[in-house]
Write a protein that holds these residues in place. Structure first.
Motif, mmCIF file in Angstrom:
data_model
loop_
_atom_site.group_PDB
_atom_site.id
_atom_site.type_symbol
_atom_site.label_atom_id
_atom_site.label_comp_id
_atom_site.label_asym_id
_atom_site.label_seq_id
_atom_site.Cartn_x
_atom_site.Cartn_y
_atom_site.Cartn_z
ATOM 1 N N LEU A 247 91.285 46.653 25.300
ATOM 2 C CA LEU A 247 91.070 45.231 25.001
ATOM 3 C C LEU A 247 91.789 44.278 25.960
ATOM 4 O O LEU A 247 91.395 43.135 26.112
ATOM 5 N N TYR A 248 92.868 44.745 26.565
ATOM 6 C CA TYR A 248 93.712 43.859 27.378
ATOM 7 C C TYR A 248 93.319 43.825 28.851
ATOM 8 O O TYR A 248 93.793 42.990 29.603
ATOM 9 N N CYS A 249 92.459 44.735 29.265
ATOM 10 C CA CYS A 249 92.351 45.013 30.699
ATOM 11 C C CYS A 249 91.131 44.373 31.364
ATOM 12 O O CYS A 249 90.005 44.500 30.876
ATOM 13 N N GLY A 250 91.366 43.727 32.485
ATOM 14 C CA GLY A 250 90.307 43.028 33.209
ATOM 15 C C GLY A 250 89.247 43.934 33.816
ATOM 16 O O GLY A 250 88.154 43.473 34.149
ATOM 17 N N GLY B 150 105.681 45.989 32.331
ATOM 18 C CA GLY B 150 105.272 44.679 32.824
ATOM 19 C C GLY B 150 104.867 43.800 31.662
ATOM 20 O O GLY B 150 104.546 44.293 30.576
ATOM 21 N N PRO B 151 104.902 42.487 31.907
ATOM 22 C CA PRO B 151 104.455 41.571 30.855
ATOM 23 C C PRO B 151 102.939 41.633 30.716
ATOM 24 O O PRO B 151 102.226 41.689 31.736
ATOM 25 N N PHE B 152 102.432 41.632 29.510
ATOM 26 C CA PHE B 152 100.992 41.496 29.293
ATOM 27 C C PHE B 152 100.575 40.083 29.706
ATOM 28 O O PHE B 152 101.196 39.100 29.299
ATOM 29 N N ILE B 153 99.559 40.000 30.558
ATOM 30 C CA ILE B 153 99.045 38.705 31.006
ATOM 31 C C ILE B 153 97.591 38.608 30.554
ATOM 32 O O ILE B 153 96.744 39.389 31.012
ATOM 33 N N PRO B 154 97.294 37.707 29.607
ATOM 34 C CA PRO B 154 95.930 37.649 29.066
ATOM 35 C C PRO B 154 94.898 37.438 30.167
ATOM 36 O O PRO B 154 95.092 36.626 31.074
ATOM 37 N N SER B 155 93.836 38.204 30.078
ATOM 38 C CA SER B 155 92.826 38.217 31.130
ATOM 39 C C SER B 155 91.503 37.695 30.562
ATOM 40 O O SER B 155 91.023 38.206 29.542
ATOM 41 N N SER B 156 90.926 36.675 31.219
ATOM 42 C CA SER B 156 89.673 36.115 30.696
ATOM 43 C C SER B 156 88.583 37.176 30.756
ATOM 44 O O SER B 156 88.685 38.144 31.508
ATOM 45 N N LEU C 152 101.205 57.681 33.580
ATOM 46 C CA LEU C 152 100.307 57.441 32.455
ATOM 47 C C LEU C 152 101.068 56.611 31.421
ATOM 48 O O LEU C 152 101.791 57.157 30.585
ATOM 49 N N ARG C 153 100.920 55.302 31.510
ATOM 50 C CA ARG C 153 101.625 54.456 30.542
ATOM 51 C C ARG C 153 101.076 54.690 29.142
ATOM 52 O O ARG C 153 99.878 54.881 28.986
ATOM 53 N N PHE C 154 101.964 54.649 28.142
ATOM 54 C CA PHE C 154 101.452 54.762 26.767
ATOM 55 C C PHE C 154 101.101 53.382 26.212
ATOM 56 O O PHE C 154 100.477 53.271 25.183
ATOM 57 N N GLU C 155 101.524 52.337 26.890
ATOM 58 C CA GLU C 155 101.175 50.923 26.625
ATOM 59 C C GLU C 155 101.855 50.321 25.398
ATOM 60 O O GLU C 155 102.317 49.191 25.452
ATOM 61 N N THR C 156 101.880 51.041 24.283
ATOM 62 C CA THR C 156 102.671 50.617 23.116
ATOM 63 C C THR C 156 102.987 51.847 22.272
ATOM 64 O O THR C 156 102.162 52.761 22.188
ATOM 65 N N LEU D 68 97.940 56.901 43.955
ATOM 66 C CA LEU D 68 96.499 56.676 43.836
ATOM 67 C C LEU D 68 96.214 56.248 42.419
ATOM 68 O O LEU D 68 96.339 57.041 41.486
ATOM 69 N N GLN D 69 95.840 54.983 42.274
ATOM 70 C CA GLN D 69 95.563 54.484 40.931
ATOM 71 C C GLN D 69 94.119 54.032 40.822
ATOM 72 O O GLN D 69 93.572 53.471 41.769
ATOM 73 N N GLY D 70 93.518 54.303 39.680
ATOM 74 C CA GLY D 70 92.144 53.852 39.483
ATOM 75 C C GLY D 70 91.793 53.782 38.021
ATOM 76 O O GLY D 70 92.532 54.259 37.160
ATOM 77 N N TYR E 298 104.937 50.763 29.497
ATOM 78 C CA TYR E 298 104.249 49.912 28.520
ATOM 79 C C TYR E 298 104.231 48.472 28.970
ATOM 80 O O TYR E 298 104.863 48.103 29.967
ATOM 81 N N MET E 299 103.460 47.695 28.234
ATOM 82 C CA MET E 299 103.458 46.251 28.451
ATOM 83 C C MET E 299 104.311 45.601 27.372
ATOM 84 O O MET E 299 104.399 46.112 26.255
ATOM 85 N N THR E 300 104.909 44.476 27.708
ATOM 86 C CA THR E 300 105.594 43.680 26.685
ATOM 87 C C THR E 300 104.746 42.444 26.412
ATOM 88 O O THR E 300 104.059 41.955 27.299
ATOM 89 N N LEU F 169 91.351 43.428 39.393
ATOM 90 C CA LEU F 169 91.974 42.323 38.648
ATOM 91 C C LEU F 169 92.208 42.711 37.190
ATOM 92 O O LEU F 169 91.418 42.385 36.316
ATOM 93 N N LEU F 170 93.301 43.413 36.961
ATOM 94 C CA LEU F 170 93.644 43.787 35.589
ATOM 95 C C LEU F 170 93.993 42.547 34.785
ATOM 96 O O LEU F 170 93.784 42.469 33.589
ATOM 97 N N TYR F 171 94.562 41.557 35.501
ATOM 98 C CA TYR F 171 94.981 40.289 34.880
ATOM 99 C C TYR F 171 94.920 39.228 35.964
ATOM 100 O O TYR F 171 94.912 39.546 37.162
ATOM 101 N N PRO F 172 94.881 37.944 35.565
ATOM 102 C CA PRO F 172 94.764 36.884 36.568
ATOM 103 C C PRO F 172 96.098 36.606 37.264
ATOM 104 O O PRO F 172 97.153 36.971 36.766
HETATM 105 N N1 5AD Z 1 98.377 42.330 31.808
HETATM 106 C C1 5AD Z 1 99.406 43.062 32.276
HETATM 107 N N2 5AD Z 1 99.319 44.361 32.588
HETATM 108 C C2 5AD Z 1 98.124 44.955 32.426
HETATM 109 N N3 5AD Z 1 97.742 46.221 32.628
HETATM 110 C C3 5AD Z 1 96.440 46.328 32.324
HETATM 111 N N4 5AD Z 1 95.962 45.134 31.913
HETATM 112 C C4 5AD Z 1 96.990 44.260 31.950
HETATM 113 C C5 5AD Z 1 97.151 42.883 31.629
HETATM 114 N N5 5AD Z 1 96.134 42.151 31.166
HETATM 115 C C6 5AD Z 1 98.681 47.279 33.011
HETATM 116 C C7 5AD Z 1 98.627 48.454 32.021
HETATM 117 C C8 5AD Z 1 98.202 49.616 32.900
HETATM 118 C C9 5AD Z 1 98.659 49.177 34.267
HETATM 119 C C10 5AD Z 1 97.976 49.836 35.402
HETATM 120 O O1 5AD Z 1 98.390 47.784 34.278
HETATM 121 O O2 5AD Z 1 99.935 48.692 31.493
HETATM 122 O O3 5AD Z 1 98.781 50.846 32.539
#
Ligand code: 5AD
Length: 351
Positions: free
Chosen positions: A70-73, A233-239, A163-167, A108-110, A203-205, A309-312
């Motif tokens: 849901l969070y990923c661009g 990393g901080p979660f950055i909301p992505s349109s 491999l992040r577990f994210e939360t 190598l990330q994808g 994970y993301m915060t 662009l995972l996030y803006p």
């Molecule tokens: N904001 C911040 N980080 C993000 N990731 C994915 N989407 C977002 C977002 N909207 C992070 C995830 C993933 C990593 C490659 O990028 O934690 O594991």
């Protein structure tokens, strides 16, 4: 195999069982002023890793993804994302350019892209080892795969896996990842560890619904997993994603997480992440000053990197690898650190 699944479950169920050393750290984290927490973490980091900041060249080689987080661009359902895939030769050329610039670790990330079969990934790994004269380390970050695939990648030359577990919160995980469970993800991390990878997660915060308790548990889970590398990393909301309208939570959550992780896992390699640098121009410096010791210059070719662009607001989209490495060197010297091209092998693999 059943055993690993059981272990994953036990780890998740026991996040809050810890010894007095951990208890002291958590208490300090909760009560100390932020600047004191950062100073203590930075000094623990310096005692073990010195003032050197290790570089890892990041290559984002495909933004196709079968997942719909849901969070990923670059989630599957984002029809606005412009998709690209680097082919075998482009990946190798990018590694060669990075190698010539001095880099000795490539990540190598994808997205989870079925075009890259296990065989294709193995051929790429073998070729990277060859063109870097068997003197580089290669990290894969391509999601959940079968244990057999992980074994094949390892045999073909992969040294590390992220491999992040994210939360660490199972309910939150289920909401944001949709396709699999936290247990499945932890099982994959345990597979990687057993296969002898230097293993990273993180994970993301600031995800919606996250509490301070979840943030503490995230760090505790990293300690339970005894990770070699941890990225936050901080979660950055992505349109154009379901979480696009969520509030931006402060970067401080991620900086504090960095410090807590350094105290809980003194030997780990902890990057100052791109997301931190994207939310705040000095975000990566702040992470280093709170205990991070790794930077990941994005050496993906400029023609395509803007589409990962995972996030803006992602930094370094216009610049090439050499420029970015220079920029990072300057940034580090401004805070009394130096970049190093060392392979940065996990300490436990060195003895
Ligand atoms: N904001 C911040 N980080 C993000 N990731 C994915 N989407 C977002 C977002 N909207 C992070 C995830 C993933 C990593 C490659 O990028 O934690 O594991």
């Amino acid at each position: 195999m059943e055993n690993i699944k059981e272990n994953a479950k036990t780890i998740i169920d026991n996040i809050n069982n810890y010894n007095s050393e951990v208890s002291e750290i958590i208490n300090y984290y909760k009560t100390a002023p932020a600047d004191k927490l950062y100073q203590r973490a930075a000094s623990v980091c310096e005692n073990i890793h010195g003032k050197n900041i290790i570089l890892r060249g990041l290559i984002e080689f495909t933004n196709y993804c079968t997942q719909d987080c849901l969070y990923c661009g670059i989630r599957k359902s984002n029809s606005k994302a412009i998709r690209y895939r680097m082919d075998h030769d482009e990946i190798i050329k990018t590694v060669e350019a990075g190698y010539n610039a001095g880099l000795r670790t490539f990540v190598l990330q994808g997205g989870e892209d079925s075009f890259y079969t296990s065989e294709k990934i193995c051929r790429i790994l073998e070729q990277i080892k060859k063109v870097t004269e068997y003197s580089s380390s290669v990290t894969l970050s391509i999601g959940i795969k079968s244990r057999k695939d992980y074994k094949n990648f390892k045999d073909a030359g992969a040294d590390r896996y992220l491999l992040r577990f994210e939360t660490s919160n199972q309910n939150l995980y289920k909401k944001i990842k949709i396709n699999n469970s936290l247990e499945r993800r932890i099982t994959a991390i345990l597979d990687l560890k057993e296969l002898g990878y230097e293993t990273g997660s993180g994970y993301m915060t600031g995800l919606p619904g996250e509490t301070e308790e979840v943030r503490i548990n995230n760090a505790l889970l990293c300690r339970k997993l005894d990770l070699d590398m941890v990225g936050v990393g901080p979660f950055i909301p992505s349109s154009n994603t379901p979480l696009g309208a969520s509030p931006q939570m402060p970067l401080e959550h991620a900086i504090k997480a960095t410090a807590l992780l350094r105290l809980l896992l003194p030997k780990a390699h902890i990057p100052a992440t791109t997301a931190a640098g994207s939310l705040d121009n000095r975000g990566r410096e702040k992470m280093v000053q709170a205990g991070a010791n790794v930077l990941m210059p994005n050496i993906t070719p400029v023609e395509v990197k803007k589409h990962y662009l995972l996030y803006p607001g992602k930094v370094c989209l216009e610049e090439n690898g050499n420029y970015i490495i220079n920029d990072l060197a300057l940034r580090m010297s401004s805070i009394d650190r130096n970049i190093t091209f060392s392979k940065g092998t996990a300490l436990r693999f060195l003895s």
